[in-house]
Design a protein around this motif. Structure first.
Motif, short mmCIF file in Angstrom:
data_model
loop_
_atom_site.label_atom_id
_atom_site.label_comp_id
_atom_site.label_asym_id
_atom_site.label_seq_id
_atom_site.Cartn_x
_atom_site.Cartn_y
_atom_site.Cartn_z
N THR A 134 2.98 5.98 -5.78
CA THR A 134 2.67 5.98 -7.21
C THR A 134 1.45 6.86 -7.51
O THR A 134 1.47 7.70 -8.43
N LEU A 135 0.45 6.66 -6.66
CA LEU A 135 -0.77 7.46 -6.86
C LEU A 135 -0.47 8.95 -6.75
O LEU A 135 -0.99 9.76 -7.51
N LYS B 216 -8.77 4.75 0.06
CA LYS B 216 -8.84 3.29 0.25
C LYS B 216 -7.51 2.75 0.77
O LYS B 216 -7.46 1.94 1.72
N ILE B 217 -6.44 3.24 0.11
CA ILE B 217 -5.12 2.73 0.52
C ILE B 217 -4.78 3.13 1.95
O ILE B 217 -4.32 2.32 2.75
N GLU C 176 0.94 14.32 -11.98
CA GLU C 176 0.96 14.40 -13.44
C GLU C 176 -0.43 14.53 -14.05
O GLU C 176 -0.56 14.60 -15.27
N SER D 134 -10.40 11.82 -9.44
CA SER D 134 -10.65 10.37 -9.51
C SER D 134 -9.66 9.55 -8.68
O SER D 134 -9.92 8.40 -8.33
N TYR D 135 -8.54 10.23 -8.37
CA TYR D 135 -7.53 9.48 -7.59
C TYR D 135 -7.83 9.47 -6.11
O TYR D 135 -7.31 8.64 -5.36
N LYS E 84 -9.20 6.44 -4.35
CA LYS E 84 -8.18 5.38 -4.30
C LYS E 84 -7.23 5.60 -3.15
O LYS E 84 -6.90 4.67 -2.39
N THR F 115 3.79 1.79 -1.32
CA THR F 115 4.29 2.11 -2.67
C THR F 115 3.15 2.59 -3.56
O THR F 115 3.33 3.50 -4.40
N SER F 116 2.01 1.98 -3.36
CA SER F 116 0.86 2.42 -4.14
C SER F 116 0.56 3.89 -3.89
O SER F 116 0.25 4.65 -4.83
N MET G 203 1.12 10.06 -9.78
CA MET G 203 0.08 10.13 -10.84
C MET G 203 -0.77 11.36 -10.65
O MET G 203 -1.15 12.04 -11.64
N PRO H 255 0.81 -1.23 0.00
CA PRO H 255 0.00 0.00 0.00
C PRO H 255 0.84 1.27 0.00
O PRO H 255 0.48 2.27 -0.62
#
Lengths: 606, 141
Positions: free
Chosen positions: A406-407, A429-430, A413, A422-423, A426, A402-403, A410, A400
């Protein structure tokens, strides 16, 4: 300690010396006895010899008297005026008979009719002073001698005119009756036989003092010559053996034995009864004499106690010497033995001490080993737990996190806010997942570190199970689940109440959750003993687990094997951890479609 | 870049989402299919043994999954491999550079390499450009 040593030494010494002592005493006694008996035998022999001697010296006297009895005197011979022929006849005879000291013929009235004396110088002298002997004892005694009778007087001292002749001349008077050819008694012949020779012979060659005594205990012959004839010497001390040594005299007379040991002195005697001894003496023509005499002599040998011991002195000294040597030797030996025993004893006790120490140390070592083994076990468990922790962090936490990064990149960017928006869910959740994980980990760590501060208490199993089942009372109502308990082996356990509740809850909940819809669910809770450990079994007949595939993962975190059923996969993980924290363990056996059995083994003594 | 077909077998939804985006950025032509655990993946392969068109070129396989994890999947896959009508390169996904896992991975013949999460766009790019490769492949991490 030293006193003990001394006591043992003495005991040992006595033990070894005592037999030697006894032997020595016996040896001395034997030596004594042997000496005695040999001496006695010797003296008896000597006395016997002396007795023989006396007898032999007496015999001629008898023979002589008999001769004169048979001589054939005539009446004229008994007339002093007419018997001058006797001068030569008897005189010549007299010369040759050196035992004669006096020869007399006495008539019936008691008057001497003929007398010959031997002088000191050996000269024979006829005495013309004829005396009247009628009053004399010996005349009275012998006046009535019959034919063939002979009289022997006791040992006497020669008298001259009523006075003892000096030097003292011991003699024996022999008297025989004289008959003429027709048979008329003429008178008596009296011969004084000198006993000097006898006396001298008896005194010769005596190793030990010799005495000749008469029936009254008077000295007749004695070595020192002093006491001889004391009973006859008028002014002399009237000492007899009887008076000198009354005890000895009495004993000698009363006892049968020929020897007597009194007050250390040894006395050996032989009796000489003239009558009995001489009675057996045959005379000429096998005619034995009728001897009238009162003589009963005692021949005595006296061995002084000191003289007695002299003979055995050397032997006794030898025995003594041997004893002394033995004492020294035995003492040394005992001492050596005692000291060696002592050192052996000390050595043994030191050994025992060492042995005990070693045993103690060995026991201590055993205990330490046991403790070590237990610690090792705990360490192994702890290691496994830490490994587990590692795994959880590595696998479950890293993902989680690392996620998230990454998120976030993202997000950075993202072209527009719409995309960015939209992120967000997520991310939420993580982060939620991370929180949950951290919380779960905390629960885990708390158990590991015993931050729950679990207390052990006695827990009754039956009520605990009942209260747990009550939590699921609704579920149980909807589906009839048969719960059986068998607590015969044990029904009480020392454990943490919180943990035990949690564990039982988990297992029962699992049993209910994973029931087989095609079967009537049965849960069996059983207790039993394995060695000294309590065991709790929870069995169900549910769907079971594929042990080949999932066997190693059952107690791992977040591992689930049944789709469609709720749960994170934490229950058994925590159960295992809770059990491990109190040195218990859990195993599972299962078969797909048959059922599952969980086996909890508690720590020993609990 | 040819039209590569990816399978991603991973229970992490977020990661699925991320991968979807990452691969799309690398090339929109790359197809990707998602499975939430090993069992689902195997079942699909079993059902499409002959259908090469449905089979992927690359499988990205996570280790830690419920019901059937990565190792179990590989074990099952081995028995299927001969029947599969397509050459598939399987890369193991791991979120930790656990040397034990990596060593274990190297032992497995069915694996072509491993990738450590997170996988960047460049990581996918590299993978795709070097595909197919006979050498053991792993990304930089």
């Amino acid at each position: 300690m030293a006193f003990n040593l001394l006591k043992r030494l003495l005991l040992k010494f006595v033990k070894y010396y005592l037999p030697i002592l006894i032997l020595s005493v016996l040896a001395v006694l034997w030596i004594y006895k042997k000496e005695h008996s040999s001496l006695i035998t010797l003296q008896e022999n000597e006395l016997s010899y002396k007795k023989q001697l006396i007898v032999e010296l007496l015999k001629p006297m008898l023979a002589n008297l008999y001769y004169w009895e048979q001589y054939g005197f005539s009446e004229n011979d008994f007339n002093p005026d007419k018997n001058s022929r006797l001068n030569k006849d008897i005189g010549d005879f007299f010369i040759g008979m050196d035992s004669y000291s006096q020869f007399r013929l006495i008539n019936l009235s008691g008057t001497e009719v003929f007398r010959l004396n031997r002088k000191e110088n050996g000269q024979i002298v006829k005495s013309n002073e004829l005396q009247d002997k009628a009053d004399r004892d010996y005349y009275k005694l012998t006046r009535d001698l019959r034919k063939d009778q002979i009289y022997l007087s006791p040992l006497n001292l020669n008298q001259e005119n009523g006075i003892l002749e000096t030097p003292y001349k011991p003699m024996i008077r022999g008297v025989a009756p004289i008959y003429d050819t027709i048979g008329n008694k003429l008178g008596i012949v009296v011969i004084n036989f000198s006993a000097i020779k006898l006396s001298d012979l008896l005194k010769k060659n005596n190793h030990y003092p010799f005495m000749l005594l008469d029936r009254q205990g008077s000295y007749l012959v004695s070595d020192d010559g002093i006491k001889e004839f004391a009973h006859l010497i008028p002014n002399g001390q009237n000492i007899t053996f009887k008076e000198d040594r009354p005890q000895v005299w009495d004993s000698l007379n009363t006892k049968e034995n020929k020897s007597l040991l009194l007050n250390g002195d040894l006395w050996v005697k032989t009796e000489l009864d003239f009558k009995s001894e001489l009675l057996r003496t045959p005379l000429f023509q096998h005619k034995s004499m009728d001897i009238d005499t009162t003589n009963k002599w005692v021949l005595l040998k006296h061995i002084d106690s000191q003289l007695l011991t002299v003979g055995i002195k050397n032997d006794v000294f030898l025995v003594l010497l041997i004893n002394v040597l033995a004492i020294i030797a035995i003492f040394c030996m005992s001492f050596l033995e005692t000291t060696s025993e002592n050192s052996k004893r000390r050595y043994l006790s030191a050994l025992e001490l060492m042995n005990n120490e070693l045993e103690e140390k060995s026991t201590q070592l055993e205990h330490k080993n046991k403790a070590l083994a237990s610690i090792q076990n705990k360490l192994e468990v702890r290691n496994a737990q830490l490994l587990e922790y590692n795994n959880i962090v590595a696998h479950n936490l890293r993902a989680p996190t690392t996620s998230v990064s990454t998120l976030v990149s993202m997000l950075q960017e993202s072209k527009d806010y719409e995309e960015a928006k939209s992120y967000f869910p997520k991310l939420q959740k993580i982060t939620h997942a991370i929180n949950t994980l951290v919380d779960d980990l905390l629960v885990y760590v708390r158990i590991l570190n015993d931050e729950n501060e679990v207390r052990l208490e006695k827990i009754a199993l039956e009520p605990l199970i009942t209260s747990t089942l009550n939590l699921y009372v609704e579920t149980l109502d909807q589906v009839t689940i048969d719960v059986k308990t068998d607590l015969k082996a044990w029904d009480q356990i020392n454990f943490s109440r919180i943990y035990l509740q949690s564990i039982i809850q988990n297992l029962i909940s699992n049993a209910i959750k994973y029931k087989d819809p095609d079967k009537n669910p049965v849960i069996i809770i059983r207790t039993l003993w394995e060695g000294n450990r309590k065991v709790l079994l929870v069995e169900d007949n549910g769907v079971g687990i594929d042990m080949n595939r999932h066997g190693s993962d059952i107690f791992k975190l977040y591992k689930r094997f049944h789709r469609g059923l709720s749960g994170k996969g934490m229950g058994l993980f925590l159960v295992k951890t809770q059990l491990e924290s109190l040195n218990a363990s859990i195993e599972v056996t299962s078969e797909v479609g048959i059922g599952t059995t969980f086996k909890i083994t508690f720590d020993k003594y609990e | 870049m040819n039209k590569l077909h990816f399978f991603l077998i991973d229970d992490d939804e977020i990661f699925q989402f991320i991968m979807k985006n990452t691969i799309a950025e690398v090339s929109p032509d790359i197809k990707i299919k998602f499975f939430s655990d090993g069992e689902k993946g195997i079942d699909f392969l079993k059902q499409n043994l002959g259908a090469a068109i449905n089979l992927p070129d690359i499988i990205l396989l996570d280790v830690n999954m419920p019901f059937m994890d990565g190792w179990e999947f590989l074990h099952e896959y081995k028995s299927l491999q001969t029947e599969l009508k397509k050459e598939i390169s399987i890369y193991l996904l791991t979120s930790s550079n656990n040397p034990q896992d990596i060593a274990k991975a190297k032992e497995i013949s069915t694996l072509s390499g491993y990738l450590v999460k997170p996988i960047s766009k460049d990581g996918i790019k590299n993978l795709v450009t070097n595909f197919p490769s006979n050498e053991w492949y792993h990304n930089d991490y």
